[in-house]
Design an enzyme around this catalytic site. Sequence first.
Site, mmCIF file in Angstrom:
data_model
loop_
_atom_site.group_PDB
_atom_site.id
_atom_site.type_symbol
_atom_site.label_atom_id
_atom_site.label_comp_id
_atom_site.label_asym_id
_atom_site.label_seq_id
_atom_site.Cartn_x
_atom_site.Cartn_y
_atom_site.Cartn_z
ATOM 1 N N ASP A 90 50.727 -6.398 71.719
ATOM 2 C CA ASP A 90 49.905 -5.390 70.899
ATOM 3 C C ASP A 90 49.650 -4.269 71.963
ATOM 4 O OD1 ASP A 90 48.007 -3.856 69.733
ATOM 5 O OD2 ASP A 90 46.989 -5.357 68.910
ATOM 6 N N ASP B 232 50.663 -5.604 64.324
ATOM 7 C CA ASP B 232 50.419 -4.607 65.307
ATOM 8 C C ASP B 232 51.153 -4.889 66.652
ATOM 9 O OD1 ASP B 232 48.783 -6.776 65.888
ATOM 10 O OD2 ASP B 232 46.911 -5.480 65.720
ATOM 11 N N TYR C 77 37.582 -19.350 76.882
ATOM 12 C CA TYR C 77 38.138 -19.099 75.501
ATOM 13 C C TYR C 77 39.741 -18.887 75.565
ATOM 14 C CZ TYR C 77 39.408 -16.626 71.310
ATOM 15 O OH TYR C 77 40.138 -16.270 70.434
ATOM 16 N N LYS D 162 44.060 -17.015 70.766
ATOM 17 C CA LYS D 162 44.214 -16.039 69.901
ATOM 18 C C LYS D 162 45.223 -15.037 69.976
ATOM 19 C CE LYS D 162 40.923 -17.206 67.012
ATOM 20 N NZ LYS D 162 40.958 -18.814 67.197
HETATM 21 C C1 F6R Z 1 43.060 -7.892 65.486
HETATM 22 C C2 F6R Z 1 42.189 -8.559 64.601
HETATM 23 C C3 F6R Z 1 41.324 -7.543 63.784
HETATM 24 C C4 F6R Z 1 40.016 -7.101 64.616
HETATM 25 C C5 F6R Z 1 39.033 -6.220 63.758
HETATM 26 C C6 F6R Z 1 37.816 -5.661 64.342
HETATM 27 O O1 F6R Z 1 44.025 -8.709 65.894
HETATM 28 O O2 F6R Z 1 42.364 -9.691 64.445
HETATM 29 O O3 F6R Z 1 40.944 -8.239 62.538
HETATM 30 O O4 F6R Z 1 39.279 -8.125 65.247
HETATM 31 O O5 F6R Z 1 39.685 -5.197 63.231
HETATM 32 O O6 F6R Z 1 38.343 -5.049 65.372
HETATM 33 P P1 F6R Z 1 37.275 -3.967 66.277
HETATM 34 O O7 F6R Z 1 36.397 -4.789 66.818
HETATM 35 O O8 F6R Z 1 38.157 -3.394 67.402
HETATM 36 O O9 F6R Z 1 36.707 -2.963 65.442
HETATM 37 MG MG MG Z 2 45.591 -5.780 67.568
HETATM 38 MG MG MG Z 3 48.545 -8.692 66.437
#
Ligand code: F6R
Ligand code: MG
Ligand code: MG
Length: 369
Positions: free
Chosen positions: A11, A52, A228, A231
């Site tokens: 990504d 993504d 961790y 993911k």
């Molecule tokens: C990315 C994912 C998304 C993000 C979420 C919050 O792979 O799983 O669900 O975790 O959009 O993203 P931030 O914290 O960057 O705003």
């Molecule tokens: Mg992402």
């Molecule tokens: Mg992704």
Amino acid sequence: MEVTLSVIKADTGGYVGHTEVHPEMMEAARSRAADAVDSGLLRDAHVSRVGDDLALIMTHERSEEDEQVHGFAWDVFQATTEIAQRLGMYGAGQDLLSDAFSGNLRGMGPGYAEMTFRERPSEPVIVFLADKTEPGAFNYPMSRVFADPYTSAGLVIDSKMHAGFEFEVLDLKMDQSVRLSTPEELYDLLMFVGAPHRFVIRRIFSKTLEDIAAVSSTQRLSLIAGRYVGKDDPVLVVRCQSGMPAVGEVLEPFAFPHLVGGWMRGSHFGPLMPTSFEDATPSRFDGPPRIVALGFQVKDGQLNGPRDLFADKSFDRAREIALDTADYMRRMGPFEPHRAGLDELEYTTMPDLMKQLQGRWTPEGAGDQ
Ligand code: F6R
Ligand code: MG
Ligand code: MG
């Protein structure tokens, strides 16, 4: 000929949020891949995506963990990151954990699955790309394909499959792996891989053909095991037919959209929805988790394809079930088991809350006489 199939993905920036890869980034990757084929580094290459994540699907004769092939992928991801930065894509370069490339991609952020095999006269291969989930998401479908006679008829009626398959399972917590032979050790296998957050199927081998059948992307996970993990949006490569499971047997378990971890903020469980390339744009609650299947016939390293295998109508009902399941799970809101368990949350406010509420917790039994 002996060929190595390398699927490397990262990504390097989302368009919009975490839903897709910008066409300009795809184009840049395609033109570099074409150059790498022209220069002779690669036999062939195909650039794809799911959500993504941008994926480079490559064949070559340089074996696995090759410095030049990995270095090429790294350069592509640097180039797509620059475009992502220029266009203000979300999380530009997010999977590139290091500033400089040093030999191979292990621990650098991108995920990869690689296998080397002697091409059979006809070599059908499926490359699965998944987003908003984790490598353990393949445990359920792969144990069904390679060890469940109710899924793969070949295990019962094909003499080249009847002896079964051997599974290599990685223990993310103890950072060790084991090989289990099915059908004899099937119940042992299921005890482990039924816990996909800790145990991940890494490779599968045909006992009769004494050859690799499947490989998933787990390198980064094994490297950081102990803290961790889990993911990384995963990829999986499966060889099919002539003693390996048929294409239709490999696709069959995806007709049931099983629950996987990794939805919204990497912290929710939801159904894994099989979709066409076009529909691989996880949008609702950043999901539900998506998987696409690219079918290739590999000939002299040439990737003839892809066929968009989940575009088939026979997966329409799986999508409906996935959407119904998504509705059902979403109604749980912030409650487990939709929300992941406390030790699996990728985001958490718990330590702050515990600090804030210090002094307001009354020990049980304090008021008792
Ligand atoms: C990315 C994912 C998304 C993000 C979420 C919050 O792979 O799983 O669900 O975790 O959009 O993203 P931030 O914290 O960057 O705003
Ligand atoms: Mg992402
Ligand atoms: Mg992704």
